[in-house]
Design an enzyme around this catalytic site. Structure first.
Site, mmCIF file in Angstrom:
data_model
loop_
_atom_site.group_PDB
_atom_site.id
_atom_site.type_symbol
_atom_site.label_atom_id
_atom_site.label_comp_id
_atom_site.label_asym_id
_atom_site.label_seq_id
_atom_site.Cartn_x
_atom_site.Cartn_y
_atom_site.Cartn_z
ATOM 1 N N ARG A 137 0.888 -1.109 -0.083
ATOM 2 C CA ARG A 137 -0.170 -0.145 -0.038
ATOM 3 C C ARG A 137 0.839 1.247 0.061
ATOM 4 N NH1 ARG A 137 -2.763 0.589 5.177
ATOM 5 N NH2 ARG A 137 -1.289 2.453 5.338
ATOM 6 N N GLU A 157 4.633 7.252 2.534
ATOM 7 C CA GLU A 157 5.311 6.032 2.593
ATOM 8 C C GLU A 157 4.740 5.000 1.954
ATOM 9 O OE1 GLU A 157 5.016 3.561 6.206
ATOM 10 O OE2 GLU A 157 2.990 4.151 6.503
ATOM 11 N N ASN A 159 4.226 0.762 2.097
ATOM 12 C CA ASN A 159 4.056 -0.380 3.033
ATOM 13 C C ASN A 159 4.500 -1.479 2.416
ATOM 14 O OD1 ASN A 159 2.976 1.117 5.588
ATOM 15 N ND2 ASN A 159 1.709 1.830 4.100
ATOM 16 N N SER A 164 -2.709 -2.811 5.780
ATOM 17 C CA SER A 164 -4.315 -3.034 6.411
ATOM 18 C C SER A 164 -5.221 -2.263 5.627
ATOM 19 C CB SER A 164 -4.088 -2.982 7.729
ATOM 20 O OG SER A 164 -3.836 -1.964 8.049
ATOM 21 N N LYS A 327 11.779 3.124 5.963
ATOM 22 C CA LYS A 327 11.939 4.610 5.562
ATOM 23 C C LYS A 327 13.319 4.977 5.120
ATOM 24 C CE LYS A 327 7.748 5.147 7.842
ATOM 25 N NZ LYS A 327 7.054 4.145 8.239
ATOM 26 N N LYS A 384 11.586 10.604 11.057
ATOM 27 C CA LYS A 384 11.069 9.216 11.042
ATOM 28 C C LYS A 384 12.208 8.035 11.236
ATOM 29 C CE LYS A 384 7.507 10.125 7.767
ATOM 30 N NZ LYS A 384 6.681 9.436 6.473
ATOM 31 N N GLU A 388 7.207 0.913 11.684
ATOM 32 C CA GLU A 388 5.698 0.823 11.037
ATOM 33 C C GLU A 388 4.511 0.878 12.107
ATOM 34 O OE1 GLU A 388 5.540 0.893 7.838
ATOM 35 O OE2 GLU A 388 7.710 0.863 7.591
ATOM 36 N N GLY A 389 3.235 1.360 11.824
ATOM 37 C CA GLY A 389 2.318 1.078 12.718
ATOM 38 C C GLY A 389 1.685 2.335 13.597
ATOM 39 N N ARG A 475 -7.996 7.142 4.916
ATOM 40 C CA ARG A 475 -8.063 7.460 6.417
ATOM 41 C C ARG A 475 -7.922 8.824 6.409
ATOM 42 N NH1 ARG A 475 -2.897 4.534 8.039
ATOM 43 N NH2 ARG A 475 -2.490 5.468 5.951
HETATM 44 P P1 ADP Z 1 3.993 4.745 9.901
HETATM 45 O O1 ADP Z 1 4.898 3.694 9.375
HETATM 46 O O2 ADP Z 1 3.843 4.912 11.429
HETATM 47 O O3 ADP Z 1 2.416 4.675 9.426
HETATM 48 P P2 ADP Z 1 4.002 7.066 8.274
HETATM 49 O O4 ADP Z 1 5.079 7.587 7.638
HETATM 50 O O5 ADP Z 1 2.794 6.758 7.448
HETATM 51 O O6 ADP Z 1 4.330 6.256 9.574
HETATM 52 O O7 ADP Z 1 3.522 8.481 9.112
HETATM 53 C C1 ADP Z 1 2.550 8.486 10.006
HETATM 54 C C2 ADP Z 1 1.548 9.304 9.752
HETATM 55 O O8 ADP Z 1 2.208 10.759 9.861
HETATM 56 C C3 ADP Z 1 0.878 9.578 8.311
HETATM 57 O O9 ADP Z 1 0.033 8.879 8.218
HETATM 58 C C4 ADP Z 1 0.791 11.186 8.177
HETATM 59 O O10 ADP Z 1 -0.570 11.359 8.866
HETATM 60 C C5 ADP Z 1 1.770 11.585 9.039
HETATM 61 N N1 ADP Z 1 3.053 12.005 8.160
HETATM 62 C C6 ADP Z 1 4.234 11.239 7.805
HETATM 63 N N2 ADP Z 1 4.775 11.713 6.854
HETATM 64 C C7 ADP Z 1 4.355 13.151 6.887
HETATM 65 C C8 ADP Z 1 4.691 14.362 5.874
HETATM 66 N N3 ADP Z 1 5.780 14.114 5.263
HETATM 67 N N4 ADP Z 1 3.917 15.315 5.890
HETATM 68 C C9 ADP Z 1 2.823 15.293 6.645
HETATM 69 N N5 ADP Z 1 2.315 14.275 7.123
HETATM 70 C C10 ADP Z 1 3.104 13.287 7.318
HETATM 71 MG MG MG Z 2 1.604 5.147 7.562
#
Ligand code: ADP
Ligand code: MG
Length: 501
Positions: A137, A157, A159, A164, A327, A384, A388-389, A475
């Site tokens: 995803r 990101e 996945n 899920s 990441k 970051k 994950e999660g 979401r």
């Molecule tokens: P995880 O693997 O924990 O899901 P993500 O990279 O998806 O990590 O980051 C979690 C959340 O943080 C994302 O769903 C988004 O809402 C926010 N986020 C992550 N990166 C960005 C970004 N570059 N700009 C704005 N919001 C972000």
């Molecule tokens: Mg995420």
């Protein structure tokens, strides 16, 4: 609701409803969700072994507006991403350099190091199953244009493990189509048309990937193993895949946790076929667990993971494919020439450029002046780690103090990413789940994240990659929250209303 010219105005969403209309829609929505399996287990600890109740998933009353051109771009990009991540997962030298425990992130991140070391040991012993399956995803936000320019699509990101909400997002799209069919949303937004609600058949699509792996394994009577977390509440999202496998493909599923597998799983000493429960051969191991260090509280869970990995079953994902989803990999891909390294032979330059355009600026904190750059523009950044999660990132004003406390050696495990800035002022009515009282909707300013699902089956002798884009997810989170995980309670399930911007 007005639009300026034909252009959609994000800050005018959602349409206005009377209290009675909102209450009626909330009743239609929760009742539909409860009767169509758009469900979670309630937050009870420990979960009873056999559940006797469920609650509807958190959801939005309206779908969220998404530009038609960017929706089709995201879906088009998925085919390239499927190929890209298949190629990364089979590039041992690249993964060793970036994620390994000798030269890469695994040096300073114990979780990544453990997984990589287990994989390295298996490589030395010899891998018996070259095929790998990815159920992917890719997540995106809209990035508002400057000076009235239309928004662009930017990746959050990618996945590669336990991606899920495929099944529940299909049901959320159906829910919004139903609310429109039954009420036309009280004509609150007269421009809405049936064709603005795109189809979403993610369940069948993801299952097609699992079934492709199962038939490539090609052993009569074999089953698919779902590796799940103890106490998982998002079980219906997983069960829908199980039912589809049985009903459409006559493939049976076994669900077990790492701890159950510790006693029930074994390998045939000559073929390394994976056998569970004393006699069932497993064709495909689908991990809905194992993506976070808390799934490995002791060495025993790592042993179980490596037992699965050693087996002849096709893993979804393999350890290298899980590592490819790091990441750090996402950030290293932004280096000049990297995408070409993986894609040049098969993907036209224009298509590579389109994919690169979907990225924000990223860098490693261990780079020359990496920390200094992060301090200078902390307000526009997220940091970051390799997790994950949800709940692991560090945002904006929290960044300087975090950097003060970060030991220099650990910088290698962190990336800096510029923040995507979604169009401001977009709202929705959110229905949270799990309250004891009667349900109500709360109007909130929101940010919506699009995810596009795909699968890839690859790793065979011929180097070929079978892949497909299979559906999508939205979401939506309250604007005040930095994070957006539905499972972690920050956001709701939503769907797309296609608009022209
Ligand atoms: P995880 O693997 O924990 O899901 P993500 O990279 O998806 O990590 O980051 C979690 C959340 O943080 C994302 O769903 C988004 O809402 C926010 N986020 C992550 N990166 C960005 C970004 N570059 N700009 C704005 N919001 C972000
Ligand atoms: Mg995420």
């Amino acid at each position: 609701m007005s639009t300026s010219g034909s252009r959609f105005v994000f800050s005018e969403w959602p349409p206005t409803l009377t209290d009675d209309q909102l209450q009626a829609l909330t009743l239609y929505a929760t009742t539909y969700a409860l009767s169509h399996g758009l469900l979670y287990l309630p937050p009870i600890k420990p979960q009873p072994r056999v559940p006797n109740s469920a609650i509807h998933a958190p959801l939005s009353v309206f779908p969220s507006p998404f530009p038609r051109r960017l929706f089709s771009l995201a879906r088009r990009l998925q085919n390239t991403y499927n190929l890209l991540y298949a190629r990364i997962a089979t590039d041992v030298e690249f993964l060793d350099n970036v994620m390994g425990a000798i030269d890469g992130v695994g040096k300073v991140d114990d979780f990544v190091g453990q997984l990589w070391t287990g994989w390295k040991n298996l490589r030395d012993e010899g891998i018996v199953q070259p095929l790998q399956l990815g159920l992917f995803r890719s997540d995106y936000l809209l990035h508002a244009g400057l000076n009235d320019e239309p928004p662009t699509l930017k990746q959050v990101e990618f996945n590669t493990i336990s991606s899920s909400f495929g099944a529940l997002s299909e049901r959320t799209a159906a829910l919004h189509r139903y609310l429109y069919a039954t009420t036309t949303y009280y004509n609150a937004y007269p421009a809405m048309k049936p064709e603005d609600f795109p189809a979403n058949n993610t369940t069948a699509g993801l299952v097609e990937g699992l079934a492709a792996a199962h038939s490539a394994y090609n052993v009569d009577g074999a089953k698919i193993l779902f590796v799940v977390q103890d106490g998982e509440r998002n079980v219906f999202d997983q069960r829908w895949l199980e039912y589809e496998l049985l009903e459409k493909h006559s493939i049976h599923v076994v669900r077990e946790t790492f701890d159950q597998l510790a006693t029930s799983a074994s390998l045939d000493p000559t073929t390394r076929a994976l056998i569970v429960g004393g006699g069932t051969e497993i064709s495909t191991v689908y991990l809905r667990a194992g993506y976070t260090p808390t799934d490995y509280p002791t060495a025993a869970q790592y042993s179980t993971r490596f037992l699965l990995e050693r087996s002849k079953a096709i893993k979804c994902p393999s350890i290298p494919l899980q590592l490819a989803g790091g990441k750090k990999v996402q950030q290293v891909l932004t280096h000049p020439g990297m995408l070409e390294r993986f894609l040049r032979d098969e993907v036209p330059e224009a298509q590579i450029a389109e994919l690169r355009d979907s990225w924000m600026t990223m860098w490693g904190l261990d780079e020359d002046r990496g920390v200094e750059k992060a301090r200078n523009i902390a307000q526009q950044l997220v940091l970051k780690p390799q997790r994950e999660g949800g709940g692991n990132n560090v945002y904006k004003e929290a960044i300087p103090a975090f950097l003060d406390g970060l030991p220099p050696l650990e910088r290698q495990a962190w990336i800096a990413m510029e923040l995507i800035m979604p169009p401001e002022g977009t709202g929705n009515y959110l229905v949270r789940a799990g309250s004891e009282e009667a349900q109500s909707s709360v109007k909130a300013e929101v940010i919506s994240e699009l995810g596009v699902f795909g699968w890839a089956l690859f790793g065979g002798q011929d180097g070929g990659v079978r892949e497909k884009e299979v559906g999508w997810l939205v979401r939506t989170k309250g604007k005040e929250s930095n994070e957006g995980g539905v499972a972690t309670g920050f956001s709701v399930l939503d769907s797309v209303l296609l608009v022209d911007d």
